[in-house]
Design a protein around this motif. Structure first.
Motif: not given
Length: 126
Positions: A45-50, A52-59, A68-71
């Motif tokens: 299952e999908f947990v989190a996504g971000i 390429g620039r790191g300014d949009r996150t999804y959960y 919290i996802i970050s890069r």
């Protein structure tokens, strides 16, 4: 891109854990990144996504408000900070890369990701 996930382990319910995924290969910021998990006997299952620039996150719904996802594109790393862990968070966690850095992610986004790490086991004791 090659991916190496780390940081899994055993933690008590209510605790925190930080997963890290190191990437090598093409320019890291040209990839969207995601975390997925698979519990025993269940589908991945999908947990989190971000993006390429790191300014949009999804959960995923089950982790919103706790994870919290970050890069860090300078370090070719994506992080999943997991707080208020629950027994049902127990799973093997995988990081994955999407060659499209501007995709939007949801529970149906697995097909967007074409590179996968080896997985790291997270066990939450109740």
């Amino acid at each position: 891109v090659q991916l190496q996930a780390s940081g899994g382990g055993l933690v008590q319910a209510g605790g925190s854990l930080r997963l890290s995924c190191a990437a090598s290969g093409r320019t890291f910021s040209s990839y969207g990144m995601g975390w997925f998990r698979q519990a025993p006997g269940k589908e991945r299952e999908f947990v989190a996504g971000i993006n390429g620039r790191g300014d949009r996150t999804y959960y995923g719904d089950s982790v919103k408000g706790r994870f919290i996802i970050s890069r860090d594109n300078a370090k070719n790393t994506v992080i999943l900070q997991m707080n208020s862990l629950k027994f049902e968070d127990t799973a093997v966690y995988y990081c994955a890369a999407d060659p499209n850095p501007i995709n939007y992610y949801s529970a149906d986004s697995q097909a967007d990701f074409d590179s996968w790490g080896q997985g790291t086991l997270v066990t939450v004791s109740s």
